[in-house]
Each structure stands twice: as structure tokens, then as C-alpha cells.
Design a protein around this motif. Structure first.
Motif, PDB file in Angstrom:
ATOM      1  N   PRO A 107       0.806  -1.230   0.000  1.00  0.00           N
ATOM      2  CA  PRO A 107       0.000   0.000   0.000  1.00  0.00           C
ATOM      3  C   PRO A 107       0.836   1.277   0.000  1.00  0.00           C
ATOM      4  CG  PRO A 107      -0.878  -1.568   1.582  1.00  0.00           C
ATOM      5  CD  PRO A 107       0.452  -2.115   1.129  1.00  0.00           C
ATOM      6  N   VAL A 108       1.992   1.235   0.660  1.00  0.00           N
ATOM      7  CA  VAL A 108       2.832   2.432   0.747  1.00  0.00           C
ATOM      8  C   VAL A 108       3.284   2.881  -0.643  1.00  0.00           C
ATOM      9  CG1 VAL A 108       4.980   3.372   1.666  1.00  0.00           C
ATOM     10  CG2 VAL A 108       3.585   1.862   3.085  1.00  0.00           C
ATOM     11  N   GLU A 165       6.557  -2.046  14.977  1.00  0.00           N
ATOM     12  CA  GLU A 165       5.423  -1.273  15.507  1.00  0.00           C
ATOM     13  C   GLU A 165       5.116  -0.085  14.600  1.00  0.00           C
ATOM     14  OE1 GLU A 165       4.728   1.772  19.232  1.00  0.00           O
ATOM     15  OE2 GLU A 165       5.995   0.010  19.571  1.00  0.00           O
ATOM     16  N   TYR A 166       6.162   0.657  14.212  1.00  0.00           N
ATOM     17  CA  TYR A 166       5.974   1.833  13.363  1.00  0.00           C
ATOM     18  C   TYR A 166       5.464   1.453  11.980  1.00  0.00           C
ATOM     19  CZ  TYR A 166       8.709   4.450  16.860  1.00  0.00           C
ATOM     20  OH  TYR A 166       9.157   5.041  17.996  1.00  0.00           O
ATOM     21  N   TRP A 167       6.007   0.350  11.436  1.00  0.00           N
ATOM     22  CA  TRP A 167       5.586  -0.085  10.099  1.00  0.00           C
ATOM     23  C   TRP A 167       4.106  -0.448  10.091  1.00  0.00           C
ATOM     24  CZ3 TRP A 167       6.943   0.072   5.176  1.00  0.00           C
ATOM     25  CH2 TRP A 167       6.283  -0.770   4.272  1.00  0.00           C
ATOM     26  N   ASN A 168       3.671  -1.216  11.078  1.00  0.00           N
ATOM     27  CA  ASN A 168       2.263  -1.614  11.143  1.00  0.00           C
ATOM     28  C   ASN A 168       1.343  -0.398  11.213  1.00  0.00           C
ATOM     29  OD1 ASN A 168       2.815  -4.349  11.021  1.00  0.00           O
ATOM     30  ND2 ASN A 168       2.885  -4.603  13.238  1.00  0.00           N
ATOM     31  N   ALA A 169       1.731   0.571  12.029  1.00  0.00           N
ATOM     32  CA  ALA A 169       0.918   1.782  12.166  1.00  0.00           C
ATOM     33  C   ALA A 169       0.896   2.566  10.852  1.00  0.00           C
ATOM     34  CB  ALA A 169       1.460   2.653  13.297  1.00  0.00           C
ATOM     35  N   PHE A 170       2.046   2.639  10.195  1.00  0.00           N
ATOM     36  CA  PHE A 170       2.160   3.385   8.950  1.00  0.00           C
ATOM     37  C   PHE A 170       1.320   2.752   7.849  1.00  0.00           C
ATOM     38  CE2 PHE A 170       4.940   4.623   5.171  1.00  0.00           C
ATOM     39  CZ  PHE A 170       4.413   5.908   5.089  1.00  0.00           C
ATOM     40  N   VAL A 171       1.369   1.424   7.747  1.00  0.00           N
ATOM     41  CA  VAL A 171       0.574   0.733   6.728  1.00  0.00           C
ATOM     42  C   VAL A 171      -0.917   0.935   6.996  1.00  0.00           C
ATOM     43  CG1 VAL A 171      -0.074  -1.523   5.796  1.00  0.00           C
ATOM     44  CG2 VAL A 171       2.333  -0.973   6.142  1.00  0.00           C
ATOM     45  N   GLY A 172      -1.316   0.819   8.266  1.00  0.00           N
ATOM     46  CA  GLY A 172      -2.724   1.027   8.608  1.00  0.00           C
ATOM     47  C   GLY A 172      -3.210   2.407   8.218  1.00  0.00           C
ATOM     48  N   LYS A 173      -2.397   3.403   8.503  1.00  0.00           N
ATOM     49  CA  LYS A 173      -2.730   4.787   8.147  1.00  0.00           C
ATOM     50  C   LYS A 173      -2.790   4.956   6.630  1.00  0.00           C
ATOM     51  CE  LYS A 173      -1.000   9.526   8.774  1.00  0.00           C
ATOM     52  NZ  LYS A 173       0.083  10.358   9.331  1.00  0.00           N
ATOM     53  N   GLU A 177      -5.924   6.115   4.124  1.00  0.00           N
ATOM     54  CA  GLU A 177      -5.795   7.242   3.189  1.00  0.00           C
ATOM     55  C   GLU A 177      -6.122   6.802   1.767  1.00  0.00           C
ATOM     56  OE1 GLU A 177      -2.612  10.716   1.823  1.00  0.00           O
ATOM     57  OE2 GLU A 177      -2.206   9.494   3.607  1.00  0.00           O
ATOM     58  N   LEU A 178      -5.695   5.595   1.395  1.00  0.00           N
ATOM     59  CA  LEU A 178      -5.990   5.093   0.050  1.00  0.00           C
ATOM     60  C   LEU A 178      -7.489   4.910  -0.164  1.00  0.00           C
ATOM     61  CD1 LEU A 178      -3.076   2.532  -0.373  1.00  0.00           C
ATOM     62  CD2 LEU A 178      -3.504   4.514  -1.843  1.00  0.00           C
ATOM     63  N   LYS A 179      -8.192   4.549   0.890  1.00  0.00           N
ATOM     64  CA  LYS A 179      -9.646   4.394   0.776  1.00  0.00           C
ATOM     65  C   LYS A 179     -10.320   5.717   0.430  1.00  0.00           C
ATOM     66  CE  LYS A 179     -10.095   0.355   3.806  1.00  0.00           C
ATOM     67  NZ  LYS A 179     -10.590  -0.138   5.133  1.00  0.00           N
ATOM     68  N   THR A 180      -9.722   6.821   0.882  1.00  0.00           N
ATOM     69  CA  THR A 180     -10.281   8.139   0.536  1.00  0.00           C
ATOM     70  C   THR A 180     -10.064   8.447  -0.939  1.00  0.00           C
ATOM     71  OG1 THR A 180      -8.282   9.445   1.028  1.00  0.00           O
ATOM     72  CG2 THR A 180      -9.760   8.946   2.876  1.00  0.00           C
TER      73      THR A 180
END
Length: 221
Positions: A107-108, A165-173, A177-180
Motif C-alpha cells: 500500500p505504501v 510497531e511503526y511499520w504496522n501503524a504506517f501501513v494502517g494509516k 488514506e488510500l480508501k479516501t
């Protein structure tokens, strides 16, 4: 790098922090490096502008961009697609012009390269899950004091958990954003895809043996 060699992120880290990881670290050391930590690089998934991919048959006739890698070409062909090696910089225009139907990544990448403008169907096939890693050359490591070396190794242990931890949060975010941008996400039962790529595994076994592969598989039991 084999398709579906890791069944999940947890499986990947369990294997890498176990006997399989020790085997890989030994090769890293032989190559002249000091291992510091494994990083989560996410998974590669199918993204296209035609239809959701839920089974290998859905890929029939679709031209999917892959990196110029024999393993990737063989994997996507085995999954049912028409694997099409191409430089990443050419993908946007190729999708726009219909030269490609899709590509594969995370997704990134979809967000940062704005490829959602020309490919908006994301299927969580998770066919490749390759860890990142942080290493330092033995030559550079030797220039540090014993105290610095100890601190660097300890920081590596701490960084592994934090990076994950940071990667998981970043992918979720990123997904939100992609859904928007009207990207549609669909989960996938990967079992038929795992079965489809077995010839790729067999080619690997014939060339490299099964010692490392057996250790990785055993880590998930």
C-alpha cells in the motif's frame, strides 16, 4: 524470497529469530557484515484496474508488472498472470495506456507513487513477504570501541520491535488514506495460490536443497 515461504509476519519473525535466522546470519557474517536487526518490509500484493483477485483464475489474461527477476516472473506466471518485467518508473503510463493491467507491491508504494490514479483494486494476496535487514560492515564495526559496539548491538535489538510497531501503524494509516482515493481492498484465501506456486518451490529445492526451507517451515508449527 520464495512465494508464500512465510505464512504471516509472526511466522517470518519467528523463523528469523530462530534456527533459520541463525543460518542466514552465518552467511551474512561470512560475507563480511555484522547483523543488527531484521526489519518488517511488509508484503507484496496484487493491484490492478480490472477486477478483484480472489483465486488464480481471476488473473487469467492480466498483464502484471513484476521486477526483472526470474523468481518473480515464474511466480506470477504460476499464479495465473502474464508476468511483465518493467522498470517501476514506466508503470504509471503503462497502466494508463493499457499496456499493463496491474502490478504488485504494498500500500505504501501505491500511495507514494500515486498509482491509485490508474489502479484502484488491491487484493491482499501477500505472495511475497521479504524481510528488510540492517547490517554494518565488519570493517566499520571494528573501528568502534567495545562500548560502542555493545551499544549498537543492543540498539539493534530494540529497533527491531520499534520498527515493526511503526511499520504496522504506517501501513494502517496508508490503507485508510488510500480508501479516501476510492481504492478498494479485498482479502484473499491464499491456499489456491500457495498450491499454484509449488513448481517454483520445487525448482528452488532442486537447486539449493531444503535445509533452510525446512527450518522456516518448522518455525510455523
Amino acid at each position: 524470497s520464495l512465494p508464500y515461504v512465510f505464512q504471516s509476519t509472526d511466522h517470518m519473525f519467528k523463523a528469523l529469530n530462530g534456527k533459520a535466522g541463525e543460518m542466514i546470519k552465518a552467511d551474512i557474517e561470512k560475507a563480511g557484515f555484522v547483523f543488527l536487526y531484521w526489519g518488517d518490509g511488509g508484503s507484496r500484493n496484487l493491484i490492478n484496474n480490472k477486477r478483484p483477485i480472489t483465486k488464480p483464475e481471476d488473473l487469467k489474461g492480466l498483464k502484471i508488472r513484476v521486477m526483472d527477476s526470474k523468481l518473480m516472473v515464474n511466480t506470477l506466471n504460476a499464479m495465473g498472470a502474464i508476468a511483465t518485467p518493467m522498470a517501476q518508473g514506466e508503470v504509471y503510463s503503462a497502466l494508463q495506456q493499457g499496456v499493463l493491467d496491474g502490478w504488485e507491491n504494498n500500500p505504501v508504494t501505491l500511495l507514494t507513487l500515486k498509482l491509485y490514479e490508474v489502479s484502484d483494486i488491491f487484493s491482499w494476496t501477500r505472495h511475497f513477504m521479504v524481510p528488510d535487514l540492517v547490517i554494518i560492515s565488519k570493517q566499520a564495526f571494528a573501528k568502534l570501541t567495545p562500548e560502542q559496539q555493545k551499544a549498537l548491538v543492543e540498539a539493534g535489538h530494540e529497533a527491531e520491535a520499534k520498527q515493526r510497531e511503526y511499520w504496522n501503524a504506517f501501513v494502517g494509516k496508508t490503507v485508510e488514506e488510500l480508501k479516501t482515493h476510492n481504492v478498494k481492498f479485498n482479502e484473499v484465501d491464499v491456499a489456491p495460490f500457495v498450491q499454484a506456486v509449488q513448481p517454483v518451490w520445487e525448482e528452488y529445492k532442486a537447486k539449493f536443497g531444503t535445509e533452510l526451507l525446512d527450518l522456516i517451515i518448522a518455525a510455523n508449527k
